[in-house]
Design a protein around this motif. Structure first.
Motif, PDB file in Angstrom:
ATOM      1  N   ALA A  69       0.669  -1.171  -0.565  1.00 47.10           N
ATOM      2  CA  ALA A  69       0.158  -0.329   0.012  1.00 47.10           C
ATOM      3  C   ALA A  69       0.830   1.060   0.307  1.00 47.10           C
ATOM      4  O   ALA A  69       1.033   1.880  -0.611  1.00 47.10           O
ATOM      5  CB  ALA A  69      -0.979  -0.315   1.453  1.00 47.10           C
ATOM      6  N   GLU A  70       1.835   1.232   1.008  1.00 52.29           N
ATOM      7  CA  GLU A  70       2.725   2.210   0.434  1.00 52.29           C
ATOM      8  C   GLU A  70       3.312   2.449  -0.600  1.00 52.29           C
ATOM      9  O   GLU A  70       3.533   3.392  -0.406  1.00 52.29           O
ATOM     10  CB  GLU A  70       3.634   2.308   1.824  1.00 52.29           C
ATOM     11  N   ALA A  71       3.821   1.435  -1.089  1.00 54.16           N
ATOM     12  CA  ALA A  71       4.648   1.044  -2.738  1.00 54.16           C
ATOM     13  C   ALA A  71       3.533   2.289  -3.711  1.00 54.16           C
ATOM     14  O   ALA A  71       4.525   2.922  -4.041  1.00 54.16           O
ATOM     15  CB  ALA A  71       5.114   0.165  -2.241  1.00 54.16           C
ATOM     16  N   ALA A  72       2.150   1.680  -3.701  1.00 49.86           N
ATOM     17  CA  ALA A  72       2.029   1.917  -4.232  1.00 49.86           C
ATOM     18  C   ALA A  72       1.079   3.273  -4.367  1.00 49.86           C
ATOM     19  O   ALA A  72       0.713   3.908  -5.044  1.00 49.86           O
ATOM     20  CB  ALA A  72       0.248   1.601  -4.096  1.00 49.86           C
ATOM     21  N   GLY A  73       1.626   4.433  -3.260  1.00 48.10           N
ATOM     22  CA  GLY A  73       1.378   6.036  -2.450  1.00 48.10           C
ATOM     23  C   GLY A  73      -0.010   5.977  -2.407  1.00 48.10           C
ATOM     24  O   GLY A  73      -0.266   6.832  -2.034  1.00 48.10           O
ATOM     25  N   LEU A  74      -0.495   4.577  -1.440  1.00 47.43           N
ATOM     26  CA  LEU A  74      -1.697   5.400  -0.335  1.00 47.43           C
ATOM     27  C   LEU A  74      -1.513   6.284   0.829  1.00 47.43           C
ATOM     28  O   LEU A  74      -0.285   5.845   0.804  1.00 47.43           O
ATOM     29  CB  LEU A  74      -2.121   3.516  -0.185  1.00 47.43           C
ATOM     30  N   LYS A  75      -2.250   6.331   0.705  1.00 48.78           N
ATOM     31  CA  LYS A  75      -2.337   7.600   2.384  1.00 48.78           C
ATOM     32  C   LYS A  75      -3.407   7.451   3.408  1.00 48.78           C
ATOM     33  O   LYS A  75      -4.385   7.557   3.228  1.00 48.78           O
ATOM     34  CB  LYS A  75      -1.634   8.941   1.712  1.00 48.78           C
ATOM     35  N   ASN A  76      -2.218   7.430   4.303  1.00 46.43           N
ATOM     36  CA  ASN A  76      -3.725   7.846   6.126  1.00 46.43           C
ATOM     37  C   ASN A  76      -4.461   8.633   5.407  1.00 46.43           C
ATOM     38  O   ASN A  76      -4.146   9.754   4.921  1.00 46.43           O
ATOM     39  CB  ASN A  76      -2.602   7.825   6.440  1.00 46.43           C
ATOM     40  N   ASN A  77      -5.304   8.260   5.818  1.00 44.68           N
ATOM     41  CA  ASN A  77      -7.209   9.465   5.752  1.00 44.68           C
ATOM     42  C   ASN A  77      -7.861  10.080   4.470  1.00 44.68           C
ATOM     43  O   ASN A  77      -8.220  10.384   4.251  1.00 44.68           O
ATOM     44  CB  ASN A  77      -6.643  10.203   5.965  1.00 44.68           C
ATOM     45  N   ASP A  78      -6.343   8.891   3.454  1.00 48.76           N
ATOM     46  CA  ASP A  78      -7.912   8.411   2.170  1.00 48.76           C
ATOM     47  C   ASP A  78      -8.939   8.171   2.247  1.00 48.76           C
ATOM     48  O   ASP A  78      -8.877   7.007   2.832  1.00 48.76           O
ATOM     49  CB  ASP A  78      -6.883   7.668   0.517  1.00 48.76           C
ATOM     50  N   LEU A  79      -9.666   9.304   1.547  1.00 45.91           N
ATOM     51  CA  LEU A  79     -11.112   8.595   1.640  1.00 45.91           C
ATOM     52  C   LEU A  79     -11.505   7.458   0.653  1.00 45.91           C
ATOM     53  O   LEU A  79     -10.257   7.886  -1.174  1.00 45.91           O
ATOM     54  CB  LEU A  79     -12.042   9.561   1.134  1.00 45.91           C
ATOM     55  N   VAL A  80     -11.600   6.092   0.449  1.00 40.11           N
ATOM     56  CA  VAL A  80     -11.664   5.324  -0.977  1.00 40.11           C
ATOM     57  C   VAL A  80     -13.028   5.482  -1.631  1.00 40.11           C
ATOM     58  O   VAL A  80     -14.307   5.417  -0.808  1.00 40.11           O
ATOM     59  CB  VAL A  80     -12.077   4.118  -0.306  1.00 40.11           C
TER      60      VAL A  80
END
Length: 95
Positions: A42-53
């Motif tokens: 997830a981190e490698a893909a650029g996902l961030k904490n608090n992103d809304l799906v």
């Protein structure tokens, strides 16, 4: 561009899964990304904490509850595509 542009994040599942958790958002609207593990897919893909799906694998999940969203991610198999909105940039507003 607007800070509210959704972005597409493609995550390939690792040996320990994707490495993030979902939590219900404020006022229970949507699912928010939390607890991204360092070094995870997830981190490698650029996902961030608090992103809304907003969508999973091209299907809107805005009407789904937590279990529904988790199920859609599971159904994706070894890769999942999330459409997310970056919530960190939002300013609180009063209606």
């Amino acid at each position: 561009g607007s800070p509210h542009q959704p972005r597409v994040v493609v995550i390939k599942k690792g040996s320990n899964g994707y490495g993030f958790y979902l939590r219900a958002g404020p006022e229970q609207k949507g699912q928010i990304i939390k607890d991204i593990e360092p070094g995870s897919p997830a981190e490698a893909a650029g996902l961030k904490n608090n992103d809304l799906v907003v969508a999973v694998n091209g299907k809107s999940v805005e009407a789904l509850d937590h279990d529904g969203v988790v199920e859609m991610i599971r159904k994706g198999g070894d890769q999942t595509t999330l459409l997310v909105l970056d919530k960190e940039l939002e300013r609180p507003h009063r209606d």
